[in-house]
Structure formats: C-alpha cells, structure tokens
Design a protein around this motif. Structure first.
Motif, PDB file in Angstrom:
ATOM      1  N   VAL A  18      54.005  31.786  60.392  1.00 17.29           N
ATOM      2  CA  VAL A  18      54.576  32.982  59.776  1.00 17.29           C
ATOM      3  C   VAL A  18      55.306  32.523  58.516  1.00 17.29           C
ATOM      4  O   VAL A  18      56.120  31.610  58.558  1.00 17.29           O
ATOM      5  N   CYS A  75      46.391  30.324  62.155  1.00 18.91           N
ATOM      6  CA  CYS A  75      46.432  31.790  62.177  1.00 18.91           C
ATOM      7  C   CYS A  75      47.771  32.232  61.610  1.00 18.91           C
ATOM      8  O   CYS A  75      48.827  31.954  62.196  1.00 18.91           O
ATOM      9  N   GLU A  85      55.176  42.440  66.176  1.00 15.43           N
ATOM     10  CA  GLU A  85      54.566  41.451  67.061  1.00 15.43           C
ATOM     11  C   GLU A  85      55.638  40.623  67.756  1.00 15.43           C
ATOM     12  O   GLU A  85      56.659  40.269  67.149  1.00 15.43           O
ATOM     13  N   ILE A  94      50.658  36.982  72.274  1.00 16.59           N
ATOM     14  CA  ILE A  94      51.112  37.789  71.142  1.00 16.59           C
ATOM     15  C   ILE A  94      50.925  39.249  71.518  1.00 16.59           C
ATOM     16  O   ILE A  94      49.806  39.715  71.724  1.00 16.59           O
ATOM     17  N   ILE A 125      49.931  29.001  65.288  1.00 15.14           N
ATOM     18  CA  ILE A 125      50.436  30.249  64.736  1.00 15.14           C
ATOM     19  C   ILE A 125      51.480  29.944  63.666  1.00 15.14           C
ATOM     20  O   ILE A 125      52.372  29.120  63.863  1.00 15.14           O
ATOM     21  N   ARG A 185      51.363  43.055  70.322  1.00 15.89           N
ATOM     22  CA  ARG A 185      51.386  43.679  68.993  1.00 15.89           C
ATOM     23  C   ARG A 185      51.202  45.183  69.095  1.00 15.89           C
ATOM     24  O   ARG A 185      50.350  45.672  69.846  1.00 15.89           O
ATOM     25  N   LEU A 235      50.365  35.004  60.783  1.00 21.01           N
ATOM     26  CA  LEU A 235      50.741  36.352  61.181  1.00 21.01           C
ATOM     27  C   LEU A 235      51.444  37.119  60.072  1.00 21.01           C
ATOM     28  O   LEU A 235      51.810  38.281  60.267  1.00 21.01           O
TER      29      LEU A 235
END
Length: 252
Positions: free
Chosen positions: A242, A88, A188, A214, A240, A216, A90
């Motif tokens: 980024v 996932c 977030e 998380i 997760i 947000r 972000l």
C-alpha cells in the motif's frame, strides 16, 4: 538441478550453514534450479557439501522462512524452489486481473460457485440491502503461473443477468461495461488467518497454512455498494503493498 557445490571455507567466522544459504540463493537467482524444481535430497546434498544433514537443514530452514524454498513432507516431497512472489498494490482499486497484467502474468479463474443466495446478515449490511434479500455469490480460485494464488468469494447486488455473463475475467470490468457500476472507492481490511481444510484443498496447500484475508467493500462513484468480498491470498505467492503520502499538513 542445483549446480556444483562450493568448497566451504573453514575458520572464516562464517558458519557453514550461512555459506550454504548464500550458495543456494546465488544458484536460484541464476535460475538453477528454476522455480518449482526440486532440490536434491538431503542425504545427497549434504554428502556433496561435506556437511551433516543437521547443518544442511539449518540452511534450508532459513531459506524456507524467507520464502525462497517450499518444503513438502512425505516420500514425494522435499525442498522446492518457491515461485516468485507477485506484487499486489492495494493503493489503486485494481482487480486481480489487472494486478497480474502489471506483473506480466496471465490471470486465470476457476469458478467454484456462481449462484443467487439470500444475503447473510454481514453481506446485507455491507451491500445495504435487507437480510435475506437476493444477492449474487461468485467464488473463484485465481491462478497465475503454475499454482493457485487466491480464493475469491464476492457478493454483488441482484443485478439482472450477472450470472449469465462470462465470469472468468475481470468482474470489475463487467460491472463497468454492463451495469455502469465501475468500482470507484473501497474500504479494505487485512487479517492473517489459517487455512481451513476446504480452502486449503482449493489453494493446493496444507490445512493450517497461514493466509492473508482481505475483506473489501467496493462502491460506485455515487456511493452505491457494488461488491462485498472476502479474498484469501497465499502469502508465499503474493506480497501486499500500500502506498501512502501526505494529503494535508504533515504532523509532527
């Protein structure tokens, strides 16, 4: 069922439990056993390998720590091959449905609550409404594959007719198409937490299991807050990420 065990090599400097780990990893990577399948019991597997149960448990503990196996206590438990973790990202403001589409998985939603409630203080602050003002709360268990992945609890402004819509799909698409409030930016925050009994039951895990929270706040293009959410993810199912880059002169 796991394949034929290897002949463990003695006197090579590689401990027996490490050889067992490598063999199990190779077998699992070939899909034998497949995700969700149970390994033979400890007594049987240790006997087939010609090692003590303590040596076998060392290997299983390492694979559990690395997220390859899930060990469930009790008579109906054992060591199961973990479902592969889902990436996932972000970096972009993609919702769960879009994240699962990128992973070539079908996102599913089970609605736990869809109601209008007085805004708690924290929610009111994020949505920039008065405390106690009506907001819409939508809580859903999100699944991909054969097990729950996340528990989402989102709050939205008092948008007319929102709760009459189909809430099992992408709520971001719903905001965009029905209200012209497509989420454009978000702030977030990530925090490790421990599963409370109620949340654990919905996610199919034991109370006290580590989760990733998380929190947000999403905003439309004009800066209007359109969602405040607290999502709980199972880290055994989701990783997760980024992406980052230099947007100005690089520092030293």
């Amino acid at each position: 069922m796991v394949g034929t065990p290897p002949e463990l090599e003695r006197g090579t400097g590689v401990p027996a439990h490490v050889q067992i780990e490598r063999w199990l990893l190779e077998s699992i990577s070939r899909g034998d056993p497949a995700p969700g399948e149970r390994l033979p019991g400890e007594r049987e597997l240790a006997g087939r390998l010609g090692v003590s149960r303590m040596t076998l448990r060392q290997a299983l503990a390492t694979l559990e720590r690395d997220g390859v196996l899930v060990r469930i206590p009790g008579r109906a438990g054992g060591a199961f091959v973990a479902e592969p973790r889902i990436e996932c990202d972000l970096t972009g403001l993609a919702g769960f449905t879009e994240q699962m589409r990128r992973a070539h998985l079908r996102a599913e939603a089970r609605i736990l609550a869809a109601r209008t409630v007085p805004a708690p203080t924290a929610v009111a602050r994020r949505l920039e409404v008065a405390p106690g003002a009506p907001v819409h709360e939508v809580a859903r268990v999100r699944s991909a594959g054969r097990s729950p992945v996340a528990l989402e609890r989102s709050y939205f402004p008092d948008l007319p007719g929102l709760l009459d819509q189909d809430l099992t799909g992408s709520l971001y698409t719903l905001l965009a198409t029905c209200y012209d409030l497509a989420p454009y930016t978000a702030v977030e925050h990530l925090d490790p937490v421990i599963a409370r009994p109620g949340d654990a039951g919905e996610l199919g895990i034991a109370p006290g299991t580590p989760l990733m929270l998380i929190e947000r706040t999403a905003y439309a293009m004009d800066g209007t807050p359109v969602e405040f959410a607290r999502d709980l993810f199972r880290p055994d199912r989701v990783r997760i990420s980024v992406r980052s880059g230099v947007t100005g002169p690089a520092g030293s």
